[in-house]
Design a protein around this motif. Structure first.
Motif, PDB file in Angstrom:
ATOM      1  N   ARG A  21       0.750  -1.298  -0.043  1.00  0.00           N
ATOM      2  CA  ARG A  21      -0.045   0.090   0.077  1.00  0.00           C
ATOM      3  C   ARG A  21       0.791   1.066  -0.003  1.00  0.00           C
ATOM      4  O   ARG A  21       0.387   2.359  -0.121  1.00  0.00           O
ATOM      5  N   SER A  22       2.148   1.262   0.201  1.00  0.00           N
ATOM      6  CA  SER A  22       3.249   2.401  -0.052  1.00  0.00           C
ATOM      7  C   SER A  22       2.844   3.485   1.224  1.00  0.00           C
ATOM      8  O   SER A  22       2.712   4.427   0.959  1.00  0.00           O
ATOM      9  N   VAL A  23       2.588   2.653   2.285  1.00  0.00           N
ATOM     10  CA  VAL A  23       2.503   3.434   3.583  1.00  0.00           C
ATOM     11  C   VAL A  23       3.739   3.462   4.284  1.00  0.00           C
ATOM     12  O   VAL A  23       4.252   2.378   4.446  1.00  0.00           O
ATOM     13  N   ASN A  24       4.203   4.684   4.876  1.00  0.00           N
ATOM     14  CA  ASN A  24       5.402   4.581   5.500  1.00  0.00           C
ATOM     15  C   ASN A  24       5.163   3.523   6.705  1.00  0.00           C
ATOM     16  O   ASN A  24       4.591   3.774   7.573  1.00  0.00           O
ATOM     17  N   MET A  25       6.304   2.700   6.403  1.00  0.00           N
ATOM     18  CA  MET A  25       6.487   1.400   7.600  1.00  0.00           C
ATOM     19  C   MET A  25       6.540   1.947   8.998  1.00  0.00           C
ATOM     20  O   MET A  25       6.047   1.445   9.874  1.00  0.00           O
ATOM     21  N   GLY A  26       7.427   2.993   9.066  1.00  0.00           N
ATOM     22  CA  GLY A  26       7.273   3.620  10.565  1.00  0.00           C
ATOM     23  C   GLY A  26       6.279   4.119  10.982  1.00  0.00           C
ATOM     24  O   GLY A  26       5.904   3.842  12.257  1.00  0.00           O
ATOM     25  N   ALA A  27       5.303   4.818  10.375  1.00  0.00           N
ATOM     26  CA  ALA A  27       3.985   5.210  10.755  1.00  0.00           C
ATOM     27  C   ALA A  27       3.066   3.863  11.066  1.00  0.00           C
ATOM     28  O   ALA A  27       2.530   3.868  12.300  1.00  0.00           O
TER      29      ALA A  27
END
Length: 448
Positions: A21-27
């Motif tokens: 989903r190309s979401v920042n993995m840190g978030a």
């Protein structure tokens, strides 16, 4: 289902969502740390934040801030020019110079992330200028740091040898040092060949014209492989000639001050054991106050998405540690009745967990876990300790480890998402192969 298994499955879900989903993995990892920490591990906010890597946050921000200023005022251009002259124009030698430099720093006592923080921005700036693969240059810096990381006077070497002595295990400081040195040297050689090093070597020397006024120079590369970002290019029939701007190589007052600041960073970290991040921020602030025009955009060039990614993932790993997941996994493997199988599984646990967490912490946990079956005499202690140490540190090329994060943050003019995926893929290959290889070479023969 046990809480420990739930926490591992959630980590896998975080990886899947971030990838698809190309979401920042840190978030995502911060959200997972909050959910697992409060609902599964019964931790309060303080318990969740206990794993937040405040020191790494400051290092990432401070070092990228300082080197953003160095790029803005031409210091990195000057360093690149000096590096070309040092190797007499042979660009292919620069990755090996960086390998040797970080290895020397860690061998004489620098903490591995401190050495990488000092060298990586210079190395990656050179890579951007001369179209060297950033993966090649970053890997050479990290593997160089690990190559010298277990000398008898190094930080890692002192820690591991101290654990061995405390656990009353047979040990060999020289075997530990040479084992790590040779493994990282071999890996660096393979990466050099695979990532275009032979092409750089065939390119030959990049001759320099020092006859211009104002310290200007020219570099020549075969087949259009010359420099970029600060030069004017004229095309000859068989080659491209790149003339470096005079202001990119002249020692102006901001460049001199920045070079002094970088030297001060090295001296402060290595000579006085000061924190690399706090020192870098302090020096960056001084330079910003003296030359505000050069540093006006530096804060915006700090790798904030990388900071979020790394700090979020390591916070979740901290939750795993708080709830005992890491110890649970290690003890489960240590209780296996087949010593050689337990040995290779411990090497893999060391590699996998260290790719996301502290290498020193993992070594400190795994070596004691190996004591019960080492005491049986079926596994050589020297080889096992060396294999564990190498497995837990060679994976520091992972973008989730401190060294990999520094490389990711230091790379200028790159597609960071693409570079992140490259580092993650390369780190995955290292995690999948190196523990098995060092187990086969160091443990199976029964050294020590």
């Amino acid at each position: 289902m046990s809480p420990e298994l739930i926490s591992i499955l959630v980590l896998a879900v975080v990886f899947v969502i971030a990838t698809t989903r190309s979401v920042n993995m840190g978030a995502l990892a911060f959200a997972a740390a909050f959910g697992v920490g409060t609902l599964v591990a019964d931790l309060d906010a303080d318990g969740v934040f206990a794993g937040f890597p405040g020191d790494l946050f400051v290092v990432l921000v401070g070092v990228t801030y300082l080197f953003a200023i160095a790029r803005a005022n031409g210091t990195t251009d000057w360093l690149v020019h000096a590096a070309v002259r040092l190797v007499r124009g042979r660009v292919a030698l620069i990755p090996w110079v960086m390998f040797a430099l970080t290895g020397a720093l860690t061998a004489i006592g620098a903490v591995s992330p401190a050495a990488v923080a000092i060298v990586a921005p210079i190395a990656l700036s050179f890579a951007a200028r001369y179209r060297i693969s950033p993966l090649l240059m970053g890997a050479m810096v990290v593997h160089g740091a690990q190559a010298g990381g277990f000398s008898p006077i190094s930080i890692y070497g002192s820690i591991v040898n101290g654990i061995v002595e405390r656990e009353k295990l047979p040990g060999s400081e020289i075997t530990l040092f040479l084992g790590s040195l040779l493994v990282n040297l071999v890996i660096a050689g393979v990466v050099f060949v695979v990532c275009g090093g032979l092409k750089l070597w065939r390119q030959g020397a990049v001759p320099e014209d020092t006859g211009g006024s104002g310290g200007s120079g020219a570099t020549t590369g075969e087949g259009g492989e010359g420099g970029e970002g600060g030069g004017t290019t004229r095309t000859a029939p068989a080659r491209t000639v790149v003339t470096t701007r005079p202001d990119a190589v002249r020692l102006t007052p901001p460049v001199i001050a920045t070079l002094v600041s970088l030297t001060a960073l090295v001296v402060a970290v290595l000579g006085f054991d000061l924190d690399a991040g706090l020192t870098a921020i302090t020096l960056a602030v001084v330079l910003s106050a003296a030359w505000p025009d050069d540093s006006r955009k530096a804060v915006s060039e700090i790798a904030w998405p990388t900071v979020l990614l790394i700090c979020g993932v390591l916070t979740y790993v901290g939750v795993l540690d708080e709830m005992g997941t890491i110890t649970w996994a290690g003890e489960g493997v240590g209780g296996i009745g087949v010593p050689l199988l337990a040995a290779v599984l411990l090497c893999y646990i060391g590699g996998i967990v260290s790719a996301f967490a502290s290498s020193v912490g993992i070594m400190g946990a795994l070596i004691p876990l190996a004591v019960p079956f080492l005491a049986q005499g079926e596994i050589g202690a020297v080889g096992m300790v060396t294999a564990l140490a190498v497995s837990a540190t060679v994976v520091d090329v992972s973008p989730f480890s401190t060294n990999g994060a520094l490389v990711l943050a230091a790379a200028p003019d790159v597609d960071r998402e693409r570079f992140f995926r490259q580092l993650m893929a390369y780190g995955g290959i290292v995690v999948a192969t190196v523990p098995a290889v060092v187990w086969l070479v160091m443990v199976v023969p029964g050294w020590g």
